[in-house]
Design a protein around this motif. Sequence first.
Motif, PDB file in Angstrom:
ATOM      1  N   GLY A  98     -12.249  41.275  14.415  1.00 44.10           N
ATOM      2  CA  GLY A  98     -12.104  42.463  15.250  1.00 44.10           C
ATOM      3  C   GLY A  98     -12.518  43.752  14.578  1.00 44.10           C
ATOM      4  N   GLY A  99     -13.057  43.668  13.370  1.00 48.83           N
ATOM      5  CA  GLY A  99     -13.437  44.877  12.661  1.00 48.83           C
ATOM      6  C   GLY A  99     -14.759  45.482  13.104  1.00 48.83           C
ATOM      7  N   GLY A 141     -20.018  50.295  10.717  1.00 45.02           N
ATOM      8  CA  GLY A 141     -21.322  50.766  11.152  1.00 45.02           C
ATOM      9  C   GLY A 141     -22.314  50.793  10.015  1.00 45.02           C
ATOM     10  N   VAL A 142     -23.539  51.070  10.353  1.00 48.14           N
ATOM     11  CA  VAL A 142     -24.602  51.247   9.362  1.00 48.14           C
ATOM     12  C   VAL A 142     -25.015  52.712   9.395  1.00 48.14           C
ATOM     13  N   ILE A 188     -20.526  59.618  12.910  1.00 45.60           N
ATOM     14  CA  ILE A 188     -19.216  59.850  12.297  1.00 45.60           C
ATOM     15  C   ILE A 188     -18.609  58.499  11.928  1.00 45.60           C
ATOM     16  N   LYS A 189     -18.052  58.433  10.741  1.00 47.37           N
ATOM     17  CA  LYS A 189     -17.451  57.183  10.275  1.00 47.37           C
ATOM     18  C   LYS A 189     -16.012  57.093  10.786  1.00 47.37           C
ATOM     19  N   ASP A 190     -15.864  56.464  11.929  1.00 48.93           N
ATOM     20  CA  ASP A 190     -14.534  56.227  12.471  1.00 48.93           C
ATOM     21  C   ASP A 190     -14.574  54.929  13.259  1.00 48.93           C
ATOM     22  N   GLY A 191     -13.482  54.554  13.882  1.00 53.45           N
ATOM     23  CA  GLY A 191     -13.451  53.309  14.638  1.00 53.45           C
ATOM     24  C   GLY A 191     -12.068  53.013  15.164  1.00 53.45           C
ATOM     25  N   GLU A 192     -11.921  51.782  15.660  1.00 53.46           N
ATOM     26  CA  GLU A 192     -10.666  51.351  16.264  1.00 53.46           C
ATOM     27  C   GLU A 192     -10.167  50.089  15.580  1.00 53.46           C
ATOM     28  N   ARG A 193      -8.876  50.077  15.264  1.00 54.47           N
ATOM     29  CA  ARG A 193      -8.261  48.858  14.761  1.00 54.47           C
ATOM     30  C   ARG A 193      -8.150  47.861  15.914  1.00 54.47           C
TER      31      ARG A 193
END
Length: 259
Positions: free
Chosen positions: A55-56, A61-62, A75-80
């Motif tokens: 799920g990561g 991202g690249v 932007i370096k972000d995301g969702e758990r």
Amino acid sequence: MTTPVAQTLNPVEYEAPLVNPSPNGLYTVTTFVSQASDVPRWLAEGVRVRPHNYGGEEAFGVWDAPWCGDPGDSIKDGERPGLPDPFDALTVWAFDQCDLTLPSQQEVRERAAQNLRLIEPVAVEREFAARLLADAGTPEAAANIVAAVSHIEAEFAKTNTTGLIHASAGLASLADRYGLIIRNGGVLKSPLGHTWVFGGGYVEGLGDTIVGTSPTFGWRNTVEVRETIEAKFNQFVAVAERSVVVGYEKSIGAATLTP
């Protein structure tokens, strides 16, 4: 004059020795993490497996922005990943009864315990198959077993992990015919190293569908043999039972043979 009655001998009775369960099913590959002394809190609401290895994709991202320029929307972000539904507990039992003699009482206990020992894993597989199919979603249509295994191995490869391939025991010889089973000691592996689980309960539970999952974990208590006497009927009764949960972190994919 009374007609003579032919004298016959009773047949010789032979007690069949107790056999061990098949080594190819779900229980063999499952890591049971609970101890006999543990309080089975999972009986009430089951077990929820918190994901740490899957799920990561939503938090990765690249980097594609210029090194010394405005990153813009990069932007370096995301969702758990979210939490999956819990896996429900099952209680399985086996029954036997006979007369009140002491040898008969011991036989009743042994029969109940052995029935549970052999039938329990197959019954749990059959129930577990419903969760496998629900989590897998719409299976990929595959013209043959080679295409089915290729699809599941490709889905595994995307996660960079190895796991289990659950299939009906009726598909084992077909998979072997096409070189899809590699024997590693007593373990059956796929071409890319995933472990085959050919369950007897999957014959009805999965049919022609093959499902890939991450490794399975289990929780179970010790077998309890409960007994009683029905004096009115001259019966000794025993019930062997225990509760169990089997779960996994991630459903990888599924394919259905549609020749």
